[in-house]
Design a protein around this motif. Sequence first.
Motif, PDB file in Angstrom:
ATOM      1  N   UNK A 136       0.859  -1.211   0.047  1.00 35.78           N
ATOM      2  CA  UNK A 136       0.041  -0.200   0.032  1.00 35.78           C
ATOM      3  C   UNK A 136       0.955   1.309   0.027  1.00 35.78           C
ATOM      4  N   UNK A 137       0.391   2.448  -0.748  1.00 31.85           N
ATOM      5  CA  UNK A 137       1.121   3.625  -0.826  1.00 31.85           C
ATOM      6  C   UNK A 137       0.677   4.393   0.242  1.00 31.85           C
ATOM      7  N   UNK A 138       1.531   5.089   0.995  1.00 29.46           N
ATOM      8  CA  UNK A 138       1.095   5.917   1.872  1.00 29.46           C
ATOM      9  C   UNK A 138       1.631   7.502   1.511  1.00 29.46           C
ATOM     10  N   UNK A 139       0.537   8.572   1.386  1.00 31.07           N
ATOM     11  CA  UNK A 139       1.052   9.793   0.978  1.00 31.07           C
ATOM     12  C   UNK A 139       1.802  10.467   2.152  1.00 31.07           C
ATOM     13  N   UNK A 140       2.910  11.282   1.785  1.00 24.26           N
ATOM     14  CA  UNK A 140       3.614  11.917   2.909  1.00 24.26           C
ATOM     15  C   UNK A 140       3.156  13.382   2.934  1.00 24.26           C
ATOM     16  N   UNK A 141       3.025  14.019   1.994  1.00 29.86           N
ATOM     17  CA  UNK A 141       2.638  15.462   1.849  1.00 29.86           C
ATOM     18  C   UNK A 141       3.673  16.170   0.727  1.00 29.86           C
ATOM     19  N   UNK A 142       3.081  17.495   0.693  1.00 24.62           N
ATOM     20  CA  UNK A 142       3.952  18.377  -0.235  1.00 24.62           C
ATOM     21  C   UNK A 142       5.461  18.346   0.037  1.00 24.62           C
ATOM     22  N   UNK A 143       6.049  18.186  -1.075  1.00 23.91           N
ATOM     23  CA  UNK A 143       7.653  17.966  -1.040  1.00 23.91           C
ATOM     24  C   UNK A 143       8.340  19.139  -1.670  1.00 23.91           C
ATOM     25  N   UNK A 144       7.758  19.662  -2.839  1.00 22.48           N
ATOM     26  CA  UNK A 144       8.348  20.754  -3.387  1.00 22.48           C
ATOM     27  C   UNK A 144       7.000  21.805  -4.177  1.00 22.48           C
ATOM     28  N   UNK A 145       7.014  22.852  -4.083  1.00 25.81           N
ATOM     29  CA  UNK A 145       5.856  23.635  -4.768  1.00 25.81           C
ATOM     30  C   UNK A 145       6.509  24.692  -5.815  1.00 25.81           C
ATOM     31  N   UNK A 146       6.102  24.574  -7.081  1.00 27.60           N
ATOM     32  CA  UNK A 146       6.574  25.549  -7.841  1.00 27.60           C
ATOM     33  C   UNK A 146       5.287  26.117  -8.707  1.00 27.60           C
ATOM     34  N   UNK A 147       5.426  27.654  -8.680  1.00 29.57           N
ATOM     35  CA  UNK A 147       4.269  28.434  -9.419  1.00 29.57           C
ATOM     36  C   UNK A 147       4.897  28.409 -10.664  1.00 29.57           C
ATOM     37  N   UNK A 148       4.012  28.535 -11.870  1.00 32.81           N
ATOM     38  CA  UNK A 148       4.238  28.774 -13.272  1.00 32.81           C
ATOM     39  C   UNK A 148       4.015  30.499 -13.200  1.00 32.81           C
TER      40      UNK A 148
END
Length: 123
Positions: free
Chosen positions: A1-13
């Motif tokens: 099963x895959x567990x999501x950890x959370x946002x790791x990188x945020x990029x705004x175009x």
Amino acid sequence: MTTLIGPDFIALQVRDLAASRKFYLETYGFTAATHCPPGAVIFDTEPTPLALREPLHVLPEAGPLGIGMVLWVACADADALHDLIISRGGVILSPPADGPFGRFFVAADPDGYQITFHTAQSR
């Protein structure tokens, strides 16, 4: 099963990387990382890196970008940052107020992204 950890990188175009880079450095007060890939600028933010980048797809020529997205950025003192952004010519969309995550305000960047800055809470 895959567990999501959370946002790791945020990029705004963004429409104009050079103009947005200058705005985020000079108006908001971010610090750029020493190494950035071509077509992007990465800021020294913790724990999640924040970046601006040239578009991967065609962006609308006008109107705000990021409608529906809410980006919260922690800072040491929301009131002081609010005053600094105003003194540097930034646009404030919502004045400082108390909310569920502490003191916060909302500012707009050149592309219309709405950035919510809030006083960091001890964890």
